[in-house]
Motif scaffolding. Structure first.
Motif, PDB file in Angstrom:
ATOM      1  N   ASP A 107      67.150  51.527 -23.632  1.00 20.86           N
ATOM      2  CA  ASP A 107      67.458  50.662 -24.781  1.00 20.86           C
ATOM      3  C   ASP A 107      67.517  51.472 -26.076  1.00 20.86           C
ATOM      4  O   ASP A 107      68.337  51.187 -26.950  1.00 20.86           O
ATOM      5  N   ALA A 108      66.692  52.494 -26.223  1.00 15.85           N
ATOM      6  CA  ALA A 108      66.734  53.348 -27.412  1.00 15.85           C
ATOM      7  C   ALA A 108      68.048  54.121 -27.451  1.00 15.85           C
ATOM      8  O   ALA A 108      68.691  54.210 -28.503  1.00 15.85           O
ATOM      9  N   ARG A 109      68.462  54.666 -26.324  1.00 14.59           N
ATOM     10  CA  ARG A 109      69.739  55.392 -26.260  1.00 14.59           C
ATOM     11  C   ARG A 109      70.896  54.454 -26.601  1.00 14.59           C
ATOM     12  O   ARG A 109      71.810  54.817 -27.342  1.00 14.59           O
ATOM     13  N   ALA A 110      70.847  53.225 -26.099  1.00 11.21           N
ATOM     14  CA  ALA A 110      71.914  52.261 -26.372  1.00 11.21           C
ATOM     15  C   ALA A 110      71.985  51.939 -27.863  1.00 11.21           C
ATOM     16  O   ALA A 110      73.081  51.836 -28.429  1.00 11.21           O
ATOM     17  N   ARG A 111      70.836  51.802 -28.515  1.00 10.09           N
ATOM     18  CA  ARG A 111      70.841  51.507 -29.948  1.00 10.09           C
ATOM     19  C   ARG A 111      71.358  52.683 -30.764  1.00 10.09           C
ATOM     20  O   ARG A 111      72.088  52.498 -31.731  1.00 10.09           O
ATOM     21  N   ILE A 112      71.003  53.909 -30.368  1.00 11.51           N
ATOM     22  CA  ILE A 112      71.526  55.081 -31.074  1.00 11.51           C
ATOM     23  C   ILE A 112      73.029  55.204 -30.831  1.00 11.51           C
ATOM     24  O   ILE A 112      73.797  55.475 -31.757  1.00 11.51           O
ATOM     25  N   ASP A 113      73.478  54.972 -29.599  1.00 14.05           N
ATOM     26  CA  ASP A 113      74.915  54.997 -29.306  1.00 14.05           C
ATOM     27  C   ASP A 113      75.652  53.965 -30.151  1.00 14.05           C
ATOM     28  O   ASP A 113      76.768  54.208 -30.619  1.00 14.05           O
ATOM     29  N   GLN A 114      75.041  52.802 -30.373  1.00 17.23           N
ATOM     30  CA  GLN A 114      75.667  51.763 -31.189  1.00 17.23           C
ATOM     31  C   GLN A 114      75.804  52.237 -32.644  1.00 17.23           C
ATOM     32  O   GLN A 114      76.815  51.983 -33.288  1.00 17.23           O
ATOM     33  N   ILE A 115      74.793  52.935 -33.158  1.00 19.44           N
ATOM     34  CA  ILE A 115      74.858  53.485 -34.518  1.00 19.44           C
ATOM     35  C   ILE A 115      76.048  54.428 -34.632  1.00 19.44           C
ATOM     36  O   ILE A 115      76.831  54.368 -35.583  1.00 19.44           O
ATOM     37  N   VAL A 116      76.218  55.310 -33.640  1.00 18.68           N
ATOM     38  CA  VAL A 116      77.320  56.275 -33.641  1.00 18.68           C
ATOM     39  C   VAL A 116      78.659  55.540 -33.562  1.00 18.68           C
ATOM     40  O   VAL A 116      79.588  55.832 -34.323  1.00 18.68           O
TER      41      VAL A 116
END
Length: 126
Positions: A107-116
């Motif tokens: 979930d943390a990776r998904a949120r960072i990917d969303q920021i990018v």
């Protein structure tokens, strides 16, 4: 996208460094904690603005929130490089250090990917 824009965005093994200024909480694992600001982020790591330079290779866990979410993102990493106060600062970054992520929950990776992704979408609109 022009070659210059593409070159500017490709760093750290081809990943894009996205401007992302947020307060974060640092935990060095030995009882030492601190507060700082993330300056930029991607799925591989982040740059943290801070006057004190931790040792290279020092483990660090930092926590921060993304807009629109009350849940914290927790990133486990290691200090990969430092940028102390100097006459000619690296890439106009404030003093601080780069953290390479060692592990991220899905979930943390998904949120960072969303920021990018959201950053790239805004840039494409220029």
């Amino acid at each position: 996208m022009t070659a210059a824009k593409g070159d500017e965005k490709r760093r750290s093994g081809g990943a894009i460094r996205v401007p992302f200024v947020r307060r974060c909480h640092l935990d060095y694992g030995d009882g030492q904690t601190d507060s700082a600001f993330i300056v930029n982020i991607n799925a591989l790591g982040a740059y943290v603005a801070h006057e004190t330079m931790p040792a290279l290779g020092r483990p660090v866990v930092f926590r921060f929130q993304v807009p629109g979410s009350e849940r914290e993102v927790v990133a486990d990493g290691v200090v990969a490089w430092t940028n102390p106060q100097q006459e000619h600062p690296v890439h106009s970054l404030p003093p601080g250090f780069g953290v390479a992520f060692r592990s991220l929950a899905e979930d943390a990776r998904a949120r960072i990917d969303q920021i990018v992704t959201e950053y790239l979408a805004r840039q494409a609109g220029d």
